[in-house]
Design an enzyme around this catalytic site. Structure first.
Site, PDB file in Angstrom:
ATOM      1  N   GLY A 253       0.790  -1.224   0.000  1.00 42.75           N
ATOM      2  CA  GLY A 253       0.000   0.000   0.000  1.00 42.75           C
ATOM      3  C   GLY A 253       0.821   1.271   0.000  1.00 42.75           C
ATOM      4  N   HIS A 254       2.148   1.168   0.064  1.00 44.01           N
ATOM      5  CA  HIS A 254       3.002   2.365   0.173  1.00 44.01           C
ATOM      6  C   HIS A 254       4.180   2.252  -0.775  1.00 44.01           C
ATOM      7  CE1 HIS A 254       5.501   5.462   2.185  1.00 44.01           C
ATOM      8  NE2 HIS A 254       4.355   5.903   2.637  1.00 44.01           N
ATOM      9  N   PHE A 255       4.132   2.431  -1.923  1.00 41.08           N
ATOM     10  CA  PHE A 255       3.001   2.673  -2.830  1.00 41.08           C
ATOM     11  C   PHE A 255       3.074   1.589  -3.887  1.00 41.08           C
ATOM     12  CE2 PHE A 255       4.478   6.765  -1.174  1.00 41.08           C
ATOM     13  CZ  PHE A 255       3.329   7.237  -0.576  1.00 41.08           C
TER      14      PHE A 255
END
EC number: 4.2.1.59
Length: 140
Positions: free
Chosen positions: A46-48
Site C-alpha cells: 500500500g506504500h506505494f
C-alpha cells in the site's frame, strides 16, 4: 555478532513488525544493525503499489528496535520491554526502496532511571536516509 535468534530473544517483535535482521557491531552504548529491505515487505502493498517506498515512520521504528536490542540484551534488562516516549529532530533525506540494505546506528547519549535518549541514523550505501533523537522508557 548478534544474529536473528539473539535479536528475537531481546525483542518481543515478530513478523511483520520485526525490522532488525542482524547486529554488526555492539558495545555498551553503541550498536550498528542492518535491515534487508525486500519487495516482500507487507507495507509495500500500500506504500506505494507502483512506487514502493519504505514509510519513514517504519525507518524510525527500525532505529528504535536497534536501540532496543542493545538495551534489552543487557542482563539487568532481560525480559523487560522498551517503549517509545518521543522523537526529536527527525529528518528524512533519502528514500528507502526494495533491494536496499538499511544500516542503522544508535548511540546512547543520556540515561536517567528508566528513561534513555539515543542519537540514531539510518544509511543506505553510505548515504543518510534518516536521523533523529529517540527517547524511550524501559518497563517491565
Amino acid at each position: 555478532m548478534i544474529d536473528i535468534k539473539d535479536i528475537q530473544e531481546a525483542l518481543p517483535h515478530r513478523y511483520p513488525m520485526l525490522l532488525v535482521d542482524r547486529v554488526l557491531e555492539v558495545s555498551d552504548d553503541h550498536i550498528v544493525a542492518l535491515k534487508n529491505v525486500t519487495i516482500n515487505e507487507p507495507f509495500f502493498n500500500g506504500h506505494f503499489p507502483h512506487y514502493p517506498v519504505m514509510p519513514g515512520v517504519l525507518i524510525m521504528e527500525a532505529l528504535a528496535q536497534t536501540a532496543g536490542v542493545l538495551e534489552l540484551s543487557k542482563e539487568e534488562n532481560k525480559g523487560k520491554l522498551v517503549f517509545y516516549a518521543g522523537m526529536d529532530k527527525v529528518k528524512f533525506k533519502k528514500q528507502v526502496i526494495p533491494g536496499d540494505q538499511l544500516i542503522m546506528t544508535a548511540t546512547f547519549i543520556k540515561r536517567r532511571g528508566t528513561i534513555a535518549v539515543v542519537e540514531a541514523k539510518a544509511e543506505v550505501d553510505g548515504k543518510l536516509a534518516a536521523s533523529g533523537t529517540l527517547t524511550f522508557a524501559i518497563g517491565s
